[in-house]
Each structure stands twice: as C-alpha cells, then as structure tokens.
Design an enzyme around this catalytic site. Sequence first.
Site, PDB file in Angstrom:
ATOM      1  N   LYS A  10       0.814  -1.220   0.000  1.00  0.00           N
ATOM      2  CA  LYS A  10       0.000   0.000   0.000  1.00  0.00           C
ATOM      3  C   LYS A  10       0.855   1.281   0.000  1.00  0.00           C
ATOM      4  O   LYS A  10       2.055   1.244   0.267  1.00  0.00           O
ATOM      5  CB  LYS A  10      -0.921  -0.029   1.231  1.00  0.00           C
ATOM      6  CG  LYS A  10      -1.951  -1.163   1.186  1.00  0.00           C
ATOM      7  CD  LYS A  10      -2.926  -1.051   2.360  1.00  0.00           C
ATOM      8  CE  LYS A  10      -3.965  -2.158   2.323  1.00  0.00           C
ATOM      9  NZ  LYS A  10      -4.981  -1.986   3.399  1.00  0.00           N
ATOM     10  N   TYR A  50     -12.498  -1.979  -3.619  1.00  0.00           N
ATOM     11  CA  TYR A  50     -12.974  -2.148  -2.243  1.00  0.00           C
ATOM     12  C   TYR A  50     -14.497  -2.008  -2.124  1.00  0.00           C
ATOM     13  O   TYR A  50     -15.004  -1.700  -1.037  1.00  0.00           O
ATOM     14  CB  TYR A  50     -12.292  -1.132  -1.320  1.00  0.00           C
ATOM     15  CG  TYR A  50     -10.882  -1.517  -0.886  1.00  0.00           C
ATOM     16  CD1 TYR A  50     -10.664  -2.683  -0.137  1.00  0.00           C
ATOM     17  CD2 TYR A  50      -9.783  -0.727  -1.196  1.00  0.00           C
ATOM     18  CE1 TYR A  50      -9.390  -3.034   0.289  1.00  0.00           C
ATOM     19  CE2 TYR A  50      -8.499  -1.075  -0.769  1.00  0.00           C
ATOM     20  CZ  TYR A  50      -8.315  -2.229  -0.029  1.00  0.00           C
ATOM     21  OH  TYR A  50      -7.055  -2.581   0.399  1.00  0.00           O
ATOM     22  N   PHE A  58     -15.218   3.941   7.058  1.00  0.00           N
ATOM     23  CA  PHE A  58     -13.860   4.298   6.631  1.00  0.00           C
ATOM     24  C   PHE A  58     -13.673   4.200   5.114  1.00  0.00           C
ATOM     25  O   PHE A  58     -12.567   4.388   4.615  1.00  0.00           O
ATOM     26  CB  PHE A  58     -12.831   3.421   7.349  1.00  0.00           C
ATOM     27  CG  PHE A  58     -13.043   1.933   7.171  1.00  0.00           C
ATOM     28  CD1 PHE A  58     -12.652   1.283   6.011  1.00  0.00           C
ATOM     29  CD2 PHE A  58     -13.629   1.187   8.189  1.00  0.00           C
ATOM     30  CE1 PHE A  58     -12.827  -0.089   5.852  1.00  0.00           C
ATOM     31  CE2 PHE A  58     -13.822  -0.183   8.033  1.00  0.00           C
ATOM     32  CZ  PHE A  58     -13.420  -0.823   6.858  1.00  0.00           C
ATOM     33  N   ARG A  86      -1.733 -14.236   4.960  1.00  0.00           N
ATOM     34  CA  ARG A  86      -2.406 -13.539   6.062  1.00  0.00           C
ATOM     35  C   ARG A  86      -1.594 -13.649   7.359  1.00  0.00           C
ATOM     36  O   ARG A  86      -1.555 -12.721   8.164  1.00  0.00           O
ATOM     37  CB  ARG A  86      -3.833 -14.065   6.230  1.00  0.00           C
ATOM     38  CG  ARG A  86      -4.683 -13.722   5.003  1.00  0.00           C
ATOM     39  CD  ARG A  86      -6.109 -14.214   5.092  1.00  0.00           C
ATOM     40  NE  ARG A  86      -6.905 -13.426   6.030  1.00  0.00           N
ATOM     41  CZ  ARG A  86      -7.395 -12.222   5.764  1.00  0.00           C
ATOM     42  NH1 ARG A  86      -7.138 -11.626   4.611  1.00  0.00           N
ATOM     43  NH2 ARG A  86      -8.143 -11.603   6.646  1.00  0.00           N
ATOM     44  N   THR A  92      -5.014  -6.975  10.979  1.00  0.00           N
ATOM     45  CA  THR A  92      -5.322  -5.719  10.273  1.00  0.00           C
ATOM     46  C   THR A  92      -4.821  -4.503  11.048  1.00  0.00           C
ATOM     47  O   THR A  92      -4.224  -3.589  10.477  1.00  0.00           O
ATOM     48  CB  THR A  92      -6.850  -5.590  10.059  1.00  0.00           C
ATOM     49  OG1 THR A  92      -7.291  -6.748   9.348  1.00  0.00           O
ATOM     50  CG2 THR A  92      -7.206  -4.338   9.274  1.00  0.00           C
ATOM     51  N   ARG A 103       2.819  -6.190   9.348  1.00  0.00           N
ATOM     52  CA  ARG A 103       2.111  -5.061   9.948  1.00  0.00           C
ATOM     53  C   ARG A 103       2.697  -4.663  11.299  1.00  0.00           C
ATOM     54  O   ARG A 103       2.752  -3.472  11.626  1.00  0.00           O
ATOM     55  CB  ARG A 103       0.622  -5.371  10.043  1.00  0.00           C
ATOM     56  CG  ARG A 103      -0.057  -5.253   8.669  1.00  0.00           C
ATOM     57  CD  ARG A 103      -1.400  -5.878   8.664  1.00  0.00           C
ATOM     58  NE  ARG A 103      -2.149  -5.619   7.435  1.00  0.00           N
ATOM     59  CZ  ARG A 103      -3.177  -6.356   7.041  1.00  0.00           C
ATOM     60  NH1 ARG A 103      -3.579  -7.384   7.771  1.00  0.00           N
ATOM     61  NH2 ARG A 103      -3.808  -6.074   5.919  1.00  0.00           N
ATOM     62  N   ASN A 113      -2.002   0.368   6.734  1.00  0.00           N
ATOM     63  CA  ASN A 113      -1.445  -0.861   7.299  1.00  0.00           C
ATOM     64  C   ASN A 113      -0.578  -1.663   6.328  1.00  0.00           C
ATOM     65  O   ASN A 113      -0.456  -2.878   6.443  1.00  0.00           O
ATOM     66  CB  ASN A 113      -2.559  -1.716   7.909  1.00  0.00           C
ATOM     67  CG  ASN A 113      -3.568  -2.198   6.882  1.00  0.00           C
ATOM     68  OD1 ASN A 113      -3.505  -1.805   5.719  1.00  0.00           O
ATOM     69  ND2 ASN A 113      -4.485  -3.049   7.298  1.00  0.00           N
ATOM     70  N   HIS A 116      -2.265  -5.466   1.751  1.00  0.00           N
ATOM     71  CA  HIS A 116      -3.573  -6.112   1.645  1.00  0.00           C
ATOM     72  C   HIS A 116      -3.343  -7.532   1.159  1.00  0.00           C
ATOM     73  O   HIS A 116      -2.458  -7.765   0.346  1.00  0.00           O
ATOM     74  CB  HIS A 116      -4.469  -5.373   0.639  1.00  0.00           C
ATOM     75  CG  HIS A 116      -5.671  -6.179   0.219  1.00  0.00           C
ATOM     76  ND1 HIS A 116      -6.828  -6.213   0.976  1.00  0.00           N
ATOM     77  CD2 HIS A 116      -5.878  -7.017  -0.827  1.00  0.00           C
ATOM     78  CE1 HIS A 116      -7.697  -7.037   0.383  1.00  0.00           C
ATOM     79  NE2 HIS A 116      -7.140  -7.523  -0.709  1.00  0.00           N
ATOM     80  N   GLU A 127      -9.905 -10.902  -7.133  1.00  0.00           N
ATOM     81  CA  GLU A 127      -8.959  -9.795  -6.948  1.00  0.00           C
ATOM     82  C   GLU A 127      -7.769  -9.910  -7.902  1.00  0.00           C
ATOM     83  O   GLU A 127      -7.272  -8.903  -8.400  1.00  0.00           O
ATOM     84  CB  GLU A 127      -8.483  -9.752  -5.491  1.00  0.00           C
ATOM     85  CG  GLU A 127      -9.605  -9.338  -4.538  1.00  0.00           C
ATOM     86  CD  GLU A 127      -9.170  -9.243  -3.083  1.00  0.00           C
ATOM     87  OE1 GLU A 127     -10.018  -8.874  -2.261  1.00  0.00           O
ATOM     88  OE2 GLU A 127      -7.988  -9.522  -2.774  1.00  0.00           O
TER      89      GLU A 127
END
Length: 139
Positions: A10, A50, A58, A86, A92, A103, A113, A116, A127
């Site tokens: 990100k 998203y 948010f 993950r 998250t 993270r 964060n 993704h 995705e």
Amino acid sequence: ATERTLSIIKPDATRRNLTGKINAKFEEAGLRIIAQKRIQLTKAQAGEFYAVHKERPFYDELCEFMASAPVVVQVLEGEGAIAKNREVMGATNPADAAPGTIRAEFAESVGENSVHGSDAPETAAEEISFYFSGLEIVG
Ligand code: CMP
C-alpha cells in the site's frame, strides 16, 4: 494445495521505500511472487476494488489513501498461500499484529497498514483478475 493470492503493497509502504523489505518477508515465508507491477490507482479504481466495504464508515478515507501514492500489486503463489500470506501480514490493526509480521514491523495504523491480502479462494480469484491478465502471471 498450491494456491494463488492477490497482495497489495500500500501507499504508506511504497512511500517509505519498503517494497523490497516486504517482498523479503513473503519470500522467507515460502511465497513466490509470480506477477508484480507498480501502479497508481485513481480514487474511483480503489473504490471499485474495495466495493465490498462501501457501507463502512472508513470507505472514503480508504479509497483516498489507496490513491494517494503508487501501490505494488502482486500475485503470490505457494502451498496454502492465502492463509500463509495472512499470517505473514499479521492482524489488520498493527497494534494487534504478532511480532515479526509485516504489519507489526511496518504498518502505521489500521488504515495505513502497509499490505492487503485476499481472504478466501473466491476473493483471491476475483482480486487477481481485477489487476492482472493471464499473460502477466508466470507461475
Ligand atoms: P485491507 O485488508 O486492505 O481491507 C480493507 C481495509 O480497510 C483494511 O485492510 C484496512 O486498511 C482498512 N480498514 C479496516 N478497518 C479500518 C478502520 N477502522 N479505519 C480505517 N481503515 C480501516
């Protein structure tokens, strides 16, 4: 089974020049980067990606943030890649992320964060096809 998952590095991470450090975490965990490109999303494109979060408070902030600097989109492949990714990302919210996770080490906040990752096989397939054509994925 061997799986593929969609990963995004990100804007908070690309801005701080962390692409290589994050990729090293993936590779150390046995994930293989089989497609990767650096792109600049528009806010509209971020919103489309998203869309599932459209009703969340948010959502606007998230779309704004994802369009605030380049992102690196990637396809990761490996044994149980979705869960493994993950695990390597951590929770998250970086405050809840286990030590050593991406993270925990790099994320700035629950919104900013750093990464993704897809959460299930169906969303991974959707995705991946949002960002990549078959020709761009070389397993
Ligand atoms: P990601 O896995 O990319 O999926 C949705 C994103 O929304 C999530 O990571 C966070 O970056 C963001 N997000 C989740 N909860 C919040 C929150 N409370 N405030 C801001 N952003 C959030």
